[in-house]
Design an enzyme around this catalytic site. Structure first.
Site, PDB file in Angstrom:
ATOM      1  NE  ARG A 189      41.339  38.787  40.665  1.00 54.42           N
ATOM      2  CZ  ARG A 189      42.593  39.147  40.833  1.00 54.42           C
ATOM      3  NH1 ARG A 189      43.071  39.360  42.050  1.00 54.42           N
ATOM      4  NH2 ARG A 189      43.411  39.297  39.801  1.00 54.42           N
ATOM      5  CG  ASN A 235      34.883  35.439  40.872  1.00 62.62           C
ATOM      6  OD1 ASN A 235      34.991  36.008  41.948  1.00 62.62           O
ATOM      7  ND2 ASN A 235      35.436  35.908  39.760  1.00 62.62           N
ATOM      8  CB  ILE A 251      28.872  35.638  32.059  1.00 61.58           C
ATOM      9  CG1 ILE A 251      27.578  35.054  31.496  1.00 61.58           C
ATOM     10  CG2 ILE A 251      30.100  35.085  31.335  1.00 61.58           C
ATOM     11  CD1 ILE A 251      27.477  33.568  31.528  1.00 61.58           C
ATOM     12  CG  LEU A 272      32.681  40.642  39.569  1.00 65.86           C
ATOM     13  CD1 LEU A 272      33.809  39.613  39.658  1.00 65.86           C
ATOM     14  CD2 LEU A 272      32.029  40.850  40.938  1.00 65.86           C
ATOM     15  CE1 TYR A 298      33.281  38.527  23.511  1.00 60.44           C
ATOM     16  CE2 TYR A 298      33.202  36.499  24.790  1.00 60.44           C
ATOM     17  CZ  TYR A 298      32.705  37.751  24.503  1.00 60.44           C
ATOM     18  OH  TYR A 298      31.631  38.228  25.218  1.00 60.44           O
ATOM     19  CB  SER A 318      38.810  35.801  37.528  1.00 64.41           C
ATOM     20  OG  SER A 318      40.071  36.039  38.129  1.00 64.41           O
TER      21      SER A 318
HETATM   22  P1  NAP Z   1      33.668  41.075  34.868  1.00 63.45           P
HETATM   23  O1  NAP Z   1      33.658  39.594  34.830  1.00 63.45           O
HETATM   24  O2  NAP Z   1      32.632  41.792  35.645  1.00 63.45           O
HETATM   25  O3  NAP Z   1      35.033  41.639  35.380  1.00 63.45           O
HETATM   26  C1  NAP Z   1      36.268  41.124  35.004  1.00 63.45           C
HETATM   27  C2  NAP Z   1      37.321  41.924  35.750  1.00 63.45           C
HETATM   28  O4  NAP Z   1      37.118  41.765  37.158  1.00 63.45           O
HETATM   29  C3  NAP Z   1      38.705  41.463  35.432  1.00 63.45           C
HETATM   30  O5  NAP Z   1      39.540  42.603  35.448  1.00 63.45           O
HETATM   31  C4  NAP Z   1      39.046  40.552  36.628  1.00 63.45           C
HETATM   32  O6  NAP Z   1      40.444  40.574  36.854  1.00 63.45           O
HETATM   33  C5  NAP Z   1      38.287  41.200  37.755  1.00 63.45           C
HETATM   34  N1  NAP Z   1      37.827  40.247  38.769  1.00 63.45           N
HETATM   35  C6  NAP Z   1      37.352  38.991  38.567  1.00 63.45           C
HETATM   36  N2  NAP Z   1      37.009  38.422  39.728  1.00 63.45           N
HETATM   37  C7  NAP Z   1      37.263  39.320  40.701  1.00 63.45           C
HETATM   38  C8  NAP Z   1      37.119  39.308  42.112  1.00 63.45           C
HETATM   39  N3  NAP Z   1      36.664  38.227  42.756  1.00 63.45           N
HETATM   40  N4  NAP Z   1      37.477  40.420  42.805  1.00 63.45           N
HETATM   41  C9  NAP Z   1      37.948  41.518  42.150  1.00 63.45           C
HETATM   42  N5  NAP Z   1      38.119  41.585  40.811  1.00 63.45           N
HETATM   43  C10 NAP Z   1      37.776  40.492  40.087  1.00 63.45           C
HETATM   44  O7  NAP Z   1      33.590  41.695  33.382  1.00 63.45           O
HETATM   45  P2  NAP Z   1      33.768  41.143  31.901  1.00 63.45           P
HETATM   46  O8  NAP Z   1      34.983  40.326  31.733  1.00 63.45           O
HETATM   47  O9  NAP Z   1      33.527  42.318  31.019  1.00 63.45           O
HETATM   48  O10 NAP Z   1      32.461  40.226  31.733  1.00 63.45           O
HETATM   49  C11 NAP Z   1      32.447  38.844  32.000  1.00 63.45           C
HETATM   50  C12 NAP Z   1      32.162  38.064  30.748  1.00 63.45           C
HETATM   51  O11 NAP Z   1      30.897  38.434  30.201  1.00 63.45           O
HETATM   52  C13 NAP Z   1      33.148  38.299  29.597  1.00 63.45           C
HETATM   53  O12 NAP Z   1      34.353  37.603  29.810  1.00 63.45           O
HETATM   54  C14 NAP Z   1      32.326  37.785  28.443  1.00 63.45           C
HETATM   55  O13 NAP Z   1      32.368  36.360  28.401  1.00 63.45           O
HETATM   56  C15 NAP Z   1      30.923  38.265  28.806  1.00 63.45           C
HETATM   57  N6  NAP Z   1      30.588  39.581  28.158  1.00 63.45           N
HETATM   58  C16 NAP Z   1      29.572  39.611  27.249  1.00 63.45           C
HETATM   59  C17 NAP Z   1      29.266  40.795  26.589  1.00 63.45           C
HETATM   60  C18 NAP Z   1      28.149  40.832  25.581  1.00 63.45           C
HETATM   61  O14 NAP Z   1      28.026  41.833  24.849  1.00 63.45           O
HETATM   62  N7  NAP Z   1      27.325  39.807  25.511  1.00 63.45           N
HETATM   63  C19 NAP Z   1      29.972  41.980  26.863  1.00 63.45           C
HETATM   64  C20 NAP Z   1      30.982  41.920  27.828  1.00 63.45           C
HETATM   65  C21 NAP Z   1      31.270  40.719  28.477  1.00 63.45           C
HETATM   66  P3  NAP Z   1      41.317  39.199  36.948  1.00 63.45           P
HETATM   67  O15 NAP Z   1      41.127  38.476  35.646  1.00 63.45           O
HETATM   68  O16 NAP Z   1      42.696  39.722  37.129  1.00 63.45           O
HETATM   69  O17 NAP Z   1      40.791  38.458  38.140  1.00 63.45           O
END
Ligand code: NAP
Length: 244
Positions: free
Chosen positions: A218, A222, A210, A173, A35, A213
């Site tokens: 949010r 969350n 995990i 999400l 990252y 936001s």
């Molecule tokens: P996520 O957390 O499912 O979604 C993030 C998105 O959702 C952002 O665009 C965020 O926008 C929005 N969001 C957040 N809270 C919300 C709510 N209450 N209502 C509506 N929209 C909302 O997806 P992710 O960031 O891909 O995954 C989360 C974490 O998992 C990553 O940050 C990382 O640490 C980890 N990850 C791990 C792997 C792996 O291979 N191990 C892969 C992917 C991710 P805003 O920021 O504008 O709120």
């Protein structure tokens, strides 16, 4: 149970978001060498005044760093400003079984030195995990995988539990249809948002989750998942979205 995801935050936004998350009450932070934000996460932790032992910190090893596990981890620890991480994961499986075993055995040795509390994997199949268990005699503590209502798989979850492995969900999400009528109806009945229903559904299944936001509202919502719960019927209806 509720980790703060830091991908794809970097630079000042990463520092600002992790600072806000710690101030909002998050005590579980998920980062990765890939990252490129470990230094910002570390600075936010130091600036927060929250004591290190109150925070569960995860970082991840890129498979391309196989063969350099110890030096890469030491670099991560320096960036994070900590002597250990709580959880160190292989970010995704190296392509060859022999390399997967080699990385895992190296991580077992590094854990014995106290640089990490627990070790695990991410994006592994159960077959890949079974191969590690057969070779080393030890299962990963955690498999962090993409998980959401559409991806719900009772057998896969049970397979982890049978092996004593915590299935941890990421990206709860991002690919979820928050306007889905089942989720929307449960949200309305519970007086919470659809995103909160999805996150609480993980909690009901005892799946650490995990979410990321960068938006303080949010971010706080969350984490605000413990003033309501879902009934067994509501959980089953959300589980059912996987088949549709
Ligand atoms: P996520 O957390 O499912 O979604 C993030 C998105 O959702 C952002 O665009 C965020 O926008 C929005 N969001 C957040 N809270 C919300 C709510 N209450 N209502 C509506 N929209 C909302 O997806 P992710 O960031 O891909 O995954 C989360 C974490 O998992 C990553 O940050 C990382 O640490 C980890 N990850 C791990 C792997 C792996 O291979 N191990 C892969 C992917 C991710 P805003 O920021 O504008 O709120």
């Amino acid at each position: 149970m509720i980790g703060f995801g830091t991908w794809p935050l970097r630079g000042h936004p990463a520092h600002a978001a992790v600072s806000a998350a710690l101030a909002a009450g998050y005590r579980h932070i998920d980062t990765a060498t890939m990252y490129g934000n470990e230094a910002e996460v570390g600075r936010a932790l130091a600036d927060s005044g929250v004591s290190r032992d109150e925070v569960f910190l995860t970082t991840k090893l890129r498979p391309s760093d196989a063969g350099h596990e110890r030096s890469i981890l030491r670099k991560s620890l320096r960036s994070l400003g900590t002597e250990y991480v709580d959880l160190w994961l292989v970010h995704w499986p190296p392509p060859r079984p022999q390399l997967r075993r080699q990385v895992w055995n190296e991580m077992l040795g590094i854990r014995a030195e106290g640089l990490v509390r627990e070790i695990g994997v991410s994006n592994y199949t159960l077959g890949q995990i079974d191969d590690l268990i057969a070779d080393s005699g030890e299962a990963p503590a955690v498999n962090q995988i993409h998980w959401n209502p559409q991806r719900y798989d009772a057998q896969f979850l049970a397979g982890h539990r049978a092996r004593g492995i915590v299935l941890e969900g990421y990206s709860p999400l991002k690919d979820t249809d928050l306007a889905d009528p089942v989720i929307a109806q449960i949200a309305s009945a519970s007086g919470v948002s659809p995103a909160q229903v999805v996150l609480r559904w993980h909690v009901e299944h005892e799946i650490p989750v995990i979410a990321k936001s960068a938006n303080p509202g949010r971010m706080a919502a969350n984490l605000d998942l413990f003033g309501f719960s879902l009934t067994a019927d509501q959980v089953a209806r959300i589980d059912g979205l996987a088949a549709s």
